[in-house]
Design a protein around this motif. Structure first.
Motif, PDB file in Angstrom:
ATOM      1  N   ALA A  61       0.840  -1.196   0.000  1.00 18.47           N
ATOM      2  CA  ALA A  61       0.000   0.000   0.000  1.00 18.47           C
ATOM      3  C   ALA A  61       0.878   1.250   0.000  1.00 18.47           C
ATOM      4  O   ALA A  61       2.113   1.168   0.098  1.00 18.47           O
ATOM      5  CB  ALA A  61      -0.918  -0.004   1.217  1.00 18.47           C
ATOM      6  N   GLN A  62       0.239   2.397  -0.104  1.00 14.57           N
ATOM      7  CA  GLN A  62       0.964   3.669  -0.105  1.00 14.57           C
ATOM      8  C   GLN A  62       0.219   4.675   0.759  1.00 14.57           C
ATOM      9  O   GLN A  62      -1.017   4.780   0.693  1.00 14.57           O
ATOM     10  CB  GLN A  62       1.086   4.205  -1.527  1.00 14.57           C
ATOM     11  CG  GLN A  62       1.905   5.486  -1.638  1.00 14.57           C
ATOM     12  CD  GLN A  62       1.923   6.014  -3.057  1.00 14.57           C
ATOM     13  OE1 GLN A  62       0.867   6.272  -3.645  1.00 14.57           O
ATOM     14  NE2 GLN A  62       3.109   6.164  -3.627  1.00 14.57           N
ATOM     15  N   GLY A  63       0.951   5.387   1.595  1.00 16.69           N
ATOM     16  CA  GLY A  63       0.341   6.393   2.445  1.00 16.69           C
ATOM     17  C   GLY A  63      -0.248   7.516   1.624  1.00 16.69           C
ATOM     18  O   GLY A  63       0.415   8.055   0.731  1.00 16.69           O
ATOM     19  N   ALA A  64      -1.495   7.901   1.913  1.00 17.09           N
ATOM     20  CA  ALA A  64      -2.164   8.948   1.137  1.00 17.09           C
ATOM     21  C   ALA A  64      -1.511  10.313   1.363  1.00 17.09           C
ATOM     22  O   ALA A  64      -1.509  11.160   0.466  1.00 17.09           O
ATOM     23  CB  ALA A  64      -3.646   9.004   1.519  1.00 17.09           C
ATOM     24  N   TYR A  65      -0.963  10.537   2.554  1.00 20.49           N
ATOM     25  CA  TYR A  65      -0.353  11.830   2.864  1.00 20.49           C
ATOM     26  C   TYR A  65       1.154  11.816   2.614  1.00 20.49           C
ATOM     27  O   TYR A  65       1.702  12.687   1.942  1.00 20.49           O
ATOM     28  CB  TYR A  65      -0.630  12.203   4.323  1.00 20.49           C
ATOM     29  CG  TYR A  65       0.001  13.515   4.740  1.00 20.49           C
ATOM     30  CD1 TYR A  65      -0.557  14.728   4.334  1.00 20.49           C
ATOM     31  CD2 TYR A  65       1.148  13.533   5.531  1.00 20.49           C
ATOM     32  CE1 TYR A  65       0.023  15.934   4.699  1.00 20.49           C
ATOM     33  CE2 TYR A  65       1.732  14.725   5.910  1.00 20.49           C
ATOM     34  CZ  TYR A  65       1.173  15.925   5.496  1.00 20.49           C
ATOM     35  OH  TYR A  65       1.755  17.110   5.859  1.00 20.49           O
ATOM     36  N   SER A  66       1.840  10.775   3.134  1.00 12.81           N
ATOM     37  CA  SER A  66       3.305  10.719   3.028  1.00 12.81           C
ATOM     38  C   SER A  66       3.781  10.128   1.710  1.00 12.81           C
ATOM     39  O   SER A  66       4.930  10.334   1.309  1.00 12.81           O
ATOM     40  CB  SER A  66       3.874   9.886   4.175  1.00 12.81           C
ATOM     41  OG  SER A  66       3.467   8.526   4.049  1.00 12.81           O
ATOM     42  N   HIS A  67       2.911   9.357   1.045  1.00 13.31           N
ATOM     43  CA  HIS A  67       3.248   8.638  -0.189  1.00 13.31           C
ATOM     44  C   HIS A  67       4.363   7.614   0.036  1.00 13.31           C
ATOM     45  O   HIS A  67       4.990   7.156  -0.915  1.00 13.31           O
ATOM     46  CB  HIS A  67       3.662   9.615  -1.309  1.00 13.31           C
ATOM     47  CG  HIS A  67       2.589  10.593  -1.648  1.00 13.31           C
ATOM     48  ND1 HIS A  67       1.413  10.230  -2.262  1.00 13.31           N
ATOM     49  CD2 HIS A  67       2.513  11.937  -1.428  1.00 13.31           C
ATOM     50  CE1 HIS A  67       0.643  11.296  -2.421  1.00 13.31           C
ATOM     51  NE2 HIS A  67       1.291  12.350  -1.919  1.00 13.31           N
ATOM     52  N   GLU A  68       4.587   7.243   1.301  1.00 12.23           N
ATOM     53  CA  GLU A  68       5.587   6.217   1.607  1.00 12.23           C
ATOM     54  C   GLU A  68       4.999   4.834   1.351  1.00 12.23           C
ATOM     55  O   GLU A  68       3.796   4.605   1.523  1.00 12.23           O
ATOM     56  CB  GLU A  68       6.032   6.318   3.065  1.00 12.23           C
ATOM     57  CG  GLU A  68       6.822   7.576   3.384  1.00 12.23           C
ATOM     58  CD  GLU A  68       7.233   7.613   4.847  1.00 12.23           C
ATOM     59  OE1 GLU A  68       6.957   6.628   5.570  1.00 12.23           O
ATOM     60  OE2 GLU A  68       7.828   8.616   5.268  1.00 12.23           O
ATOM     61  N   LYS A  69       5.899   3.906   0.959  1.00 11.33           N
ATOM     62  CA  LYS A  69       5.468   2.540   0.728  1.00 11.33           C
ATOM     63  C   LYS A  69       5.242   1.847   2.075  1.00 11.33           C
ATOM     64  O   LYS A  69       6.084   1.897   2.963  1.00 11.33           O
ATOM     65  CB  LYS A  69       6.515   1.765  -0.071  1.00 11.33           C
ATOM     66  CG  LYS A  69       6.065   0.338  -0.420  1.00 11.33           C
ATOM     67  CD  LYS A  69       7.184  -0.475  -1.058  1.00 11.33           C
ATOM     68  CE  LYS A  69       7.507   0.041  -2.453  1.00 11.33           C
ATOM     69  NZ  LYS A  69       8.509  -0.837  -3.126  1.00 11.33           N
ATOM     70  N   LYS A  70       4.096   1.221   2.224  1.00 12.54           N
ATOM     71  CA  LYS A  70       3.750   0.473   3.437  1.00 12.54           C
ATOM     72  C   LYS A  70       3.170  -0.881   3.036  1.00 12.54           C
ATOM     73  O   LYS A  70       2.877  -1.129   1.864  1.00 12.54           O
ATOM     74  CB  LYS A  70       2.703   1.243   4.265  1.00 12.54           C
ATOM     75  CG  LYS A  70       3.166   2.598   4.782  1.00 12.54           C
ATOM     76  CD  LYS A  70       4.095   2.456   5.968  1.00 12.54           C
ATOM     77  CE  LYS A  70       4.430   3.827   6.565  1.00 12.54           C
ATOM     78  NZ  LYS A  70       5.294   3.731   7.744  1.00 12.54           N
ATOM     79  N   TRP A  71       3.031  -1.746   4.037  1.00 14.65           N
ATOM     80  CA  TRP A  71       2.382  -3.033   3.817  1.00 14.65           C
ATOM     81  C   TRP A  71       1.249  -3.187   4.818  1.00 14.65           C
ATOM     82  O   TRP A  71       1.385  -2.806   5.989  1.00 14.65           O
ATOM     83  CB  TRP A  71       3.372  -4.182   3.971  1.00 14.65           C
ATOM     84  CG  TRP A  71       4.264  -4.357   2.784  1.00 14.65           C
ATOM     85  CD1 TRP A  71       4.089  -5.204   1.734  1.00 14.65           C
ATOM     86  CD2 TRP A  71       5.480  -3.652   2.526  1.00 14.65           C
ATOM     87  NE1 TRP A  71       5.114  -5.063   0.824  1.00 14.65           N
ATOM     88  CE2 TRP A  71       5.996  -4.119   1.293  1.00 14.65           C
ATOM     89  CE3 TRP A  71       6.202  -2.657   3.208  1.00 14.65           C
ATOM     90  CZ2 TRP A  71       7.162  -3.647   0.729  1.00 14.65           C
ATOM     91  CZ3 TRP A  71       7.370  -2.181   2.664  1.00 14.65           C
ATOM     92  CH2 TRP A  71       7.838  -2.675   1.438  1.00 14.65           C
ATOM     93  N   VAL A  72       0.157  -3.738   4.346  1.00 12.44           N
ATOM     94  CA  VAL A  72      -0.991  -3.992   5.221  1.00 12.44           C
ATOM     95  C   VAL A  72      -1.030  -5.480   5.522  1.00 12.44           C
ATOM     96  O   VAL A  72      -1.038  -6.316   4.606  1.00 12.44           O
ATOM     97  CB  VAL A  72      -2.308  -3.557   4.549  1.00 12.44           C
ATOM     98  CG1 VAL A  72      -3.497  -3.832   5.477  1.00 12.44           C
ATOM     99  CG2 VAL A  72      -2.256  -2.081   4.173  1.00 12.44           C
ATOM    100  N   VAL A  73      -1.024  -5.804   6.799  1.00 16.31           N
ATOM    101  CA  VAL A  73      -1.085  -7.198   7.243  1.00 16.31           C
ATOM    102  C   VAL A  73      -2.430  -7.411   7.929  1.00 16.31           C
ATOM    103  O   VAL A  73      -2.760  -6.716   8.898  1.00 16.31           O
ATOM    104  CB  VAL A  73       0.064  -7.534   8.219  1.00 16.31           C
ATOM    105  CG1 VAL A  73      -0.020  -8.996   8.648  1.00 16.31           C
ATOM    106  CG2 VAL A  73       1.415  -7.224   7.582  1.00 16.31           C
ATOM    107  N   MET A  74      -3.201  -8.357   7.439  1.00 18.92           N
ATOM    108  CA  MET A  74      -4.516  -8.638   8.011  1.00 18.92           C
ATOM    109  C   MET A  74      -4.569 -10.071   8.512  1.00 18.92           C
ATOM    110  O   MET A  74      -4.135 -11.008   7.825  1.00 18.92           O
ATOM    111  CB  MET A  74      -5.622  -8.424   6.975  1.00 18.92           C
ATOM    112  CG  MET A  74      -7.019  -8.671   7.531  1.00 18.92           C
ATOM    113  SD  MET A  74      -8.320  -8.482   6.273  1.00 18.92           S
ATOM    114  CE  MET A  74      -8.024  -9.959   5.277  1.00 18.92           C
ATOM    115  N   THR A  75      -5.110 -10.271   9.721  1.00 14.86           N
ATOM    116  CA  THR A  75      -5.247 -11.607  10.273  1.00 14.86           C
ATOM    117  C   THR A  75      -6.428 -11.636  11.237  1.00 14.86           C
ATOM    118  O   THR A  75      -6.986 -10.587  11.585  1.00 14.86           O
ATOM    119  CB  THR A  75      -3.956 -12.040  11.002  1.00 14.86           C
ATOM    120  OG1 THR A  75      -4.073 -13.409  11.426  1.00 14.86           O
ATOM    121  CG2 THR A  75      -3.677 -11.158  12.209  1.00 14.86           C
ATOM    122  N   ALA A  76      -6.819 -12.818  11.660  1.00 15.82           N
ATOM    123  CA  ALA A  76      -7.886 -12.998  12.654  1.00 15.82           C
ATOM    124  C   ALA A  76      -7.321 -13.801  13.809  1.00 15.82           C
ATOM    125  O   ALA A  76      -6.668 -14.832  13.608  1.00 15.82           O
ATOM    126  CB  ALA A  76      -9.084 -13.718  12.032  1.00 15.82           C
TER     127      ALA A  76
END
Length: 284
Positions: A231-246
């Protein structure tokens, strides 16, 4: 055959749930003529009309009749768990009547006994519903109606339960009828609350710059799986990763502490969920 094997593993919990229902009904509902609908409600009414036969016997006979009807009408879709619990419920009522005969309520505190008459069966029913089972009775009728009609089954059965509970006003007395109507309202609330509590898990989403470390902790320490996307931060435009789990509640706390220690700038979203389907959680 696989379903039968699963049922054998579930027998202790199925038996516990059935016993809680039977104990609440026998020790608190029947002696006070509390009527919250269903088979036991019909048994209370029939016992009031013809007291020569006990309410426990009426309930067992009606339950067995519904069981046989469901077995022949619903056929292969009829649940193994429901058959087991229905038979056990009738047997437990008969056993309790033989071991602990009651001629009067346990106490003279009607309100106290109403709470136990609602809480014990509701807790037992919630355990059984959570395992896709029940003690039979009107639940079997629901299966039959669902197969042969387009009725809103839930609403139809609720209306029937209200009518059965309200009939206590006429067939027993006004006090028992008012307690029964109150008990019916409390039962619906308690069952839903207990089921939600039994199934409550945590939906965990972390936006982090350290996806490898977070995923390793999830898979190797918590023994769960996760889904990752870039993913990418909408404000910082930095590259990020989204981790989803249950996760369970305890696992969610452990993961939150780990993520914050590994990536102090991580964004974490943890929400309650009582409907998570998949491996390691509820069956669809």
């Amino acid at each position: 055959m696989q379903r039968v094997k699963e049922t054998l593993r579930e027998i202790p919990l199925l038996t516990l749930g059935t016993f809680l229902v039977a104990a609440g009904v026998y020790f608190f509902k029947f002696p006070n003529s509390f009527n919250t609908g269903g088979v036991t409600g019909l048994a209370v009414i029939l016992n009031a009309v013809s007291p020569t036969v006990s309410a426990s016997t009426y309930a067992s006979l009606i339950n067995i009749a519904f069981l046989l009807l469901g077995f022949f009408v619903v056929d292969k879709s009829f649940g193994v768990n429901t058959i087991y619990c229905s038979v056990m419920f009738s047997a437990m009522l008969g056993g309790l009547e033989w071991l602990c005969p009651l001629s009067a309520p346990l106490t003279d505190q009607k309100t106290l006994e109403l709470f136990f008459a609602v809480i014990l069966p509701s807790l037992g029913s919630a355990i059984l519903f959570n395992m896709q089972s029940s003690t039979g009775g009107t639940d079997i009728l629901a299966m039959i109606l669902k197969r042969f009609s387009s009725l809103d089954i839930g609403m139809a059965l609720l209306c029937v339960d209200v009518l059965i509970a309200a009939s206590t006003l006429y067939f027993v007395n006004i006090e028992a009828g008012l307690y029964s109507i109150l008990g019916l309202v409390l039962k619906s609330v308690v069952v839903d609350t207990v089921i939600e509590s039994l199934n409550r898990r945590k939906s965990f989403i972390a936006v982090t710059a350290c996806p490898q470390e977070v995923c390793c902790f999830i898979t190797q320490t918590l023994h769960r799986s996760a889904t990752v996307w870039e993913a990418q931060g909408a404000y910082s435009h930095e590259k990020k990763w989204v981790v989803m789990t249950a996760l369970s509640r305890g696992q969610a706390v452990a993961l939150r502490v780990y993520v914050k220690s590994t990536d102090p700038n991580a964004f974490i979203l943890v929400t309650n969920s009582s409907e998570i389907f998949g491996k390691g959680f509820m069956r669809v």
